[in-house]
Design a protein around this motif. Structure first.
Motif, PDB file in Angstrom:
ATOM      1  N   ARG A 109      -4.305  10.476  -2.994  1.00  0.00           N
ATOM      2  CA  ARG A 109      -2.908  10.742  -2.619  1.00  0.00           C
ATOM      3  C   ARG A 109      -2.043  10.918  -3.865  1.00  0.00           C
ATOM      4  NH1 ARG A 109       0.214   5.830   0.471  1.00  0.00           N
ATOM      5  NH2 ARG A 109      -0.257   4.662  -1.400  1.00  0.00           N
ATOM      6  N   ARG A 124      -6.039  -0.005   7.926  1.00  0.00           N
ATOM      7  CA  ARG A 124      -7.132   0.177   6.956  1.00  0.00           C
ATOM      8  C   ARG A 124      -6.657   0.077   5.518  1.00  0.00           C
ATOM      9  NH1 ARG A 124      -9.230   5.908   8.922  1.00  0.00           N
ATOM     10  NH2 ARG A 124     -10.435   5.866   7.010  1.00  0.00           N
ATOM     11  N   ILE A 125      -5.370   0.317   5.279  1.00  0.00           N
ATOM     12  CA  ILE A 125      -4.904   0.120   3.899  1.00  0.00           C
ATOM     13  C   ILE A 125      -3.638  -0.727   3.768  1.00  0.00           C
ATOM     14  CG2 ILE A 125      -6.021   2.197   2.973  1.00  0.00           C
ATOM     15  CD1 ILE A 125      -3.136   3.252   2.660  1.00  0.00           C
ATOM     16  N   VAL A 153      -5.784  -6.504   2.371  1.00  0.00           N
ATOM     17  CA  VAL A 153      -5.660  -5.395   3.318  1.00  0.00           C
ATOM     18  C   VAL A 153      -5.972  -5.920   4.722  1.00  0.00           C
ATOM     19  CG1 VAL A 153      -6.646  -3.156   3.969  1.00  0.00           C
ATOM     20  CG2 VAL A 153      -6.235  -3.697   1.567  1.00  0.00           C
ATOM     21  N   SER A 193      -2.018   1.611  10.635  1.00  0.00           N
ATOM     22  CA  SER A 193      -2.352   1.821   9.222  1.00  0.00           C
ATOM     23  C   SER A 193      -3.174   0.680   8.639  1.00  0.00           C
ATOM     24  CB  SER A 193      -1.053   1.945   8.430  1.00  0.00           C
ATOM     25  OG  SER A 193      -0.216   0.838   8.756  1.00  0.00           O
ATOM     26  N   LEU A 250     -11.891  -3.628   0.143  1.00  0.00           N
ATOM     27  CA  LEU A 250     -10.991  -3.603  -1.006  1.00  0.00           C
ATOM     28  C   LEU A 250     -10.627  -5.012  -1.452  1.00  0.00           C
ATOM     29  CD1 LEU A 250      -8.253  -1.013  -0.067  1.00  0.00           C
ATOM     30  CD2 LEU A 250      -9.756  -0.903  -2.027  1.00  0.00           C
ATOM     31  N   SER A 251     -10.362  -5.855  -0.476  1.00  0.00           N
ATOM     32  CA  SER A 251      -9.899  -7.194  -0.813  1.00  0.00           C
ATOM     33  C   SER A 251     -11.069  -8.072  -1.233  1.00  0.00           C
ATOM     34  CB  SER A 251      -9.220  -7.824   0.392  1.00  0.00           C
ATOM     35  OG  SER A 251      -8.288  -6.938   0.927  1.00  0.00           O
ATOM     36  N   TYR A 261      -4.829   6.918   3.633  1.00  0.00           N
ATOM     37  CA  TYR A 261      -6.168   6.653   4.172  1.00  0.00           C
ATOM     38  C   TYR A 261      -7.244   7.173   3.207  1.00  0.00           C
ATOM     39  CZ  TYR A 261      -4.167   5.615   8.812  1.00  0.00           C
ATOM     40  OH  TYR A 261      -3.469   5.073   9.850  1.00  0.00           O
ATOM     41  N   TYR A 301      -7.491   6.766   0.066  1.00  0.00           N
ATOM     42  CA  TYR A 301      -7.917   5.928  -1.065  1.00  0.00           C
ATOM     43  C   TYR A 301      -8.707   4.703  -0.646  1.00  0.00           C
ATOM     44  CZ  TYR A 301      -4.068   2.417  -0.982  1.00  0.00           C
ATOM     45  OH  TYR A 301      -3.210   1.393  -0.671  1.00  0.00           O
ATOM     46  N   GLU A 302      -8.710   4.446   0.670  1.00  0.00           N
ATOM     47  CA  GLU A 302      -9.464   3.290   1.152  1.00  0.00           C
ATOM     48  C   GLU A 302     -10.896   3.333   0.611  1.00  0.00           C
ATOM     49  OE1 GLU A 302     -10.395   3.436   5.270  1.00  0.00           O
ATOM     50  OE2 GLU A 302     -11.163   1.392   5.340  1.00  0.00           O
ATOM     51  N   GLU A 321      -1.979   3.467  -8.439  1.00  0.00           N
ATOM     52  CA  GLU A 321      -1.648   4.519  -7.472  1.00  0.00           C
ATOM     53  C   GLU A 321      -2.025   5.900  -8.021  1.00  0.00           C
ATOM     54  OE1 GLU A 321      -0.349   4.055  -4.301  1.00  0.00           O
ATOM     55  OE2 GLU A 321      -0.439   6.216  -4.023  1.00  0.00           O
ATOM     56  N   ALA A 349       0.812  -1.208   0.000  1.00  0.00           N
ATOM     57  CA  ALA A 349       0.000   0.000   0.000  1.00  0.00           C
ATOM     58  C   ALA A 349       0.849   1.263   0.000  1.00  0.00           C
ATOM     59  CB  ALA A 349      -0.922  -0.004   1.217  1.00  0.00           C
TER      60      ALA A 349
END
Ligand SMILES: Cc1cc2nc3c(=O)[nH]c(=O)nc-3n(C[C@H](O)[C@H](O)[C@H](O)COP(=O)(O)OP(=O)(O)OC[C@H]3O[C@@H](n4cnc5c(N)ncnc54)[C@H](O)[C@@H]3O)c2cc1C
Lengths: 477, 322
Positions: B44, A135-136, A112, A133, B209-210, B25, B27-28, B39, A70
């Motif tokens: 970000r 959360r990501i 994640v 961290s 996300l996963s 955080y 992009y979560e 990316e 990440a």
């Protein structure tokens, strides 16, 4: 790297999963550190076979490969200092198997951390070492950094949960390390060698990790202190008192002001706050532990102590700590939070002394430093807050780093407790651990003779961190 | 192609850009990141580009512009930034500078096909950002013009345009054809009884996300639209026809929608329920519910409840017979 290399890599992962577009390359030039350097190409493999093919190609053509999760690393771990291939692992994000009966899960490296914990919830399990961290941050990145977190004081770090790893080595071969069982005494513990290797020894493509049944009760306490020293001493005593906190966090006055400014939390602006938590399956036992910690806080002049079993309330109390790192940027106009000297480990008896020393060194060198972190497990987080546009401030930061680590090492502490060495922590670490560097280099050479895996990091990182790469800020005066 | 850009509006943000610690955080919860996963699609990453452009580290090329103009302004990024960086405000100023320099932009901005547009003007008052205007095109002719800095890409105009003249670039799974495809795709799989259309602005943040799909089989599927106001009636009918036993539209509570799209959804669904009766479909099979940001637990509860109700009702007879 040549254009043809990019074309060949595209053939491996598909053109939609490789890019040398300057916009993409620029976006992958940094992580959460102060460093910046451009890769030549970014690839997103989806399968183990693709990772193997990429490695074979890179090894044959001597192209650096930098695995990346990440990009929350704090010391430039995933910054491609020599260019080359950045391998974005986030597409390998499947939870492959949850086996509550064997208390383990199998995951791909791009999963994640919080997602894993969400998936475990219905089974009544959790994966404890979650960093702030979570959360990501990806499981692969956590393994590579041996991440730990707020619960590590009771449950340990990532290394304590890794049972087995599938790893693709520099030459493209796939090895299956470790076991499915909780313990093994069958030769070198190679899975542990990969933990904390910061992408320099191999690419983690699958992990078998231990999980833990969720405790029935959790109680979180918060105590205020007028003096940081008192808070530090309270933490040291809680640890030696026989209590088993499931969380023991410190936040100094600078941190409190910053989160209030950034998040409008209305916390009491005192010298320090301690967050302490007990968990377990027997309510009386949790009560006993939490009250004992409360008494210790009181004995060290802690006041305004609140306790809560309620999940929502606990989340509210903890929210300031969870977001503290970034919030530090709001502490004062004209200065920002840089990720430098960020996570030393100190012996339990030295917490109060180290906290005071950090503030003293910062003041003497014209920067501001907050002191916080998972102090129960000896982790002290600091960040150097400075005006990034001023050249002199980078010299100040360099001086702080030298002085601070000399002190930390002199009291038996470590350079990095959980974020890893990367680029910016390499100089003080190499100085302190000159004894083990040759052994590390020998291991690296044996596994990656062509030095293509995340080269020039850790023991091979440049001696001047300020000049190691471009700084990501515009330094003008 | 590189153009000369005067970063008049963007430059004032340099200090704010420096305050970003790049924790990610932001992009979560970013729908653009979830669609493309590079990316350079993260907030970000976009801030990094703006910083790069104003400090001369990267050139303002069409590729940069294309990325900067991809944003639905759900503000999940700014709301979750622990350093309090006003991400979308910075992007808006960067957009203005790039447009002033003469770049062609598309991104998530709506496009109007002048051949199809009858200039009826239905879309104009619908836009809460005044991004749509009727302007003279010369010789008694008029057209609708899109203000490319102000358009937030919410797509309400798109769902309301009677002549289908408004479109948006595909790729984020929010245009009508893409949504129709998702409906069919989801209902083809497993044993899905319920289809949920969830608003990106309030509900999406609860999602992951996963990918855990292989592990947890659910009797429902979720499609994230941008605003609930985008859920056109034909999508719901499509869901019923493709085998759904029920459809839930999950939007923001009345006062909380940034675009007032939920009022439009409510009106639209009342009308649709009448049509369902005529089609011999029990209107109770269509449900509209409100959820605030962060109420994913409540959403889960309501979904479970509705699934039970649907199991009692069974499949839709009209379609079973066919
Ligand atoms: C706000 C914030 C809070 C943080 N809090 C904590 C904390 O509480 N505790 C803690 O320990 N850390 C913390 N960190 C640091 C960071 O989140 C951790 O180091 C995390 O483990 C990095 O994961 P990542 O996925 O972002 O990895 P990246 O930053 O992308 O990479 C980190 C390293 O891992 C390597 N790597 C990544 N994936 C693989 C793979 N599949 N195989 C081999 N190597 C790989 C990379 O090459 C690199 O060297 C924090 C960071 C931030 C920004």
């Amino acid at each position: 790297m040549k254009k043809v290399d990019v074309e060949n890599l595209k053939k491996i992962v598909g053109s939609e999963n490789a890019t040398d577009n300057p916009v993409d390359l620029y976006a992958y030039s940094g992580d959460a550190s102060v460093h910046q350097a451009m890769p030549n190409v970014v690839v997103r493999p989806k399968t183990i076979e693709q990772v193997q093919k990429i490695m074979r190609y890179a090894n044959k053509n001597r192209i650096p490969v930098i695995p990346r999760g990440a990009g929350t690393g704090t010391s430039g771990h995933a910054v491609p200092i020599d260019g080359g291939i950045v391998m974005d692992m986030k597409q390998m994000n499947h939870i492959l198997e949850i086996k509550p009966g064997d208390v383990l899960v199998r995951v791909e490296p791009g999963v994640v951390d919080d997602d894993l914990n969400r998936a475990l919830l219905p089974y009544g399990f959790f994966y404890p070492p979650a960093p702030a961290s979570s959360r990501i941050a990806t499981i692969g990145g956590e393994i590579a950094a041996n991440a730990s977190g707020v619960r590590s004081v009771k449950y340990g770090a990532t290394r304590d949960y890794i049972l087995g790893l599938k790893v693709v080595l520099a030459d493209g071969s796939l090895v299956n390390l470790g076991a499915n069982t909780r313990v093994h005494s069958s030769g070198y513990q190679l899975e542990r060698l990969i933990v904390g290797s910061e992408g320099t020894l191999g690419i983690v493509v699958e992990a078998t990790i231990r999980i833990y049944p969720l405790p029935k009760f959790r109680c979180l306490g918060v105590a205020n202190f007028n003096k940081l020293e008192d808070a530090g001493n309270a933490i040291s005593e809680i640890i030696t008192s026989g209590c088993q906190p499931s969380m023991l966090e410190l936040m100094d006055g600078i941190g409190i002001v910053a989160v209030n400014k950034a998040l409008d939390l209305g916390l009491k602006e005192v010298g320090a706050i301690i967050l302490f938590e007990a968990d377990g399956n027997v309510k009386e036992a949790v009560d006993f532990e939490i009250n004992k910690m409360k008494e210790i806080c009181k004995a060290h002049n802690g006041f305004g102590i609140e306790l809560s079993y309620d999940a929502e309330e606990r989340k509210r109390i903890f929210s300031g700590r969870k977001k503290l790192f970034a919030a530090l940027s709001r502490y004062k106009e004209g200065i920002i939070c840089t990720d430098l000297a960020d996570d030393m480990g100190v012996p339990n008896s030295k917490i109060a002394e180290a906290a005071a020393k950090i503030h003293e060194i910062a003041k003497r060198n014209n920067v501001i430093m907050a002191v916080y972190g998972h102090c129960g497990s000896g982790v002290i987080h600091t960040k150097i807050m400075l005006d990034p546009k001023k050249k002199d401030q980078w010299k100040d930061a360099d001086k702080v780093i030298e002085e601070l680590y000399d002190y930390i090492h002199s009291v038996g502490g470590v350079t990095s407790a959980e974020h890893g060495i990367g680029l910016s922590k390499a100089p003080p670490w190499k100085k302190a651990r000159a004894d083990i560097i040759p052994m590390m280099r020998a291991i690296k050479k044996a596994l990656d003779p062509n030095n293509i895996l995340n080269p020039h990091k850790l023991m091979d990182a440049p001696d001047d961190w300020v000049k190691a790469t471009d700084l990501r800020y515009r330094v003008v005066k | 192609m590189v153009k000369k850009v005067d970063f008049k509006r963007s430059k004032k943000w340099e200090n704010e850009l420096d305050k970003c610690i790049r924790c990610g955080y932001c992009y979560e919860l970013c729908p653009l990141f979830k669609s493309y996963s590079w990316e350079s699609d993260t907030p970000r990453g976009k801030l990094l580009m703006v910083h790069g452009m104003i400090t001369g580290k990267i050139a303002p090329t069409q590729e940069v512009v294309d990325k900067i103009f991809q944003c639905f302004y759900c503000k999940n990024c700014s709301d979750n930034c622990s350093a309090g960086v006003p991400v979308t405000d910075i992007l808006t100023d960067a957009r203005a500078d790039l447009i002033n320099a003469g770049f062609e932009v598309q991104g998530t901005i709506v496009q109007i096909d002048e051949d199809l547009c009858s200039v009826c003007g239905v879309c104009v008052p619908l836009c809460k950002y005044d991004a749509l205007k009727i302007v003279d095109k010369g010789k008694d002719k008029k057209k609708i013009e899109v203000d490319k800095v102000e358009c937030r890409g919410c797509g309400l105009c798109l769902a309301a345009c009677p002549s289908g003249a408004i479109s948006q670039k595909e790729g984020c799974n929010v245009t009508l054809p893409e949504l129709h495809e998702s409906v069919k795709e989801i209902l083809k799989k497993d044993d899905k009884k319920l289809l949920v259309f969830a608003c990106n602005y309030s509900i999406f943040p609860g999602m992951q996300l996963s990918e855990t799909e292989t592990l947890v089989k659910t009797p429902y599927g979720i499609i994230v639209t941008m605003c609930s106001g985008r859920v056109a009636p034909e999508l719901i009918l499509d869901a019923f026809e493709s085998g759904a036993w029920g459809v839930m539209v999950a939007g923001c509570p009345p006062e909380e929608c940034d675009h007032d799209g939920n009022y439009k959804t409510r009106r639209r669904l009342i009308l649709l329920k009448n049509i369902l009766k005529e089609l011999n479909i029990n209107p109770k099979r269509l449900k509209l519910d409100w959820f605030s940001t962060g109420e994913s637990a409540k959403l889960q509860q309501e979904i479970n409840k509705f699934v039970k109700e649907l199991e009692n009702m069974g499949p839709i007879e009209a379609y079973v017979k066919r």
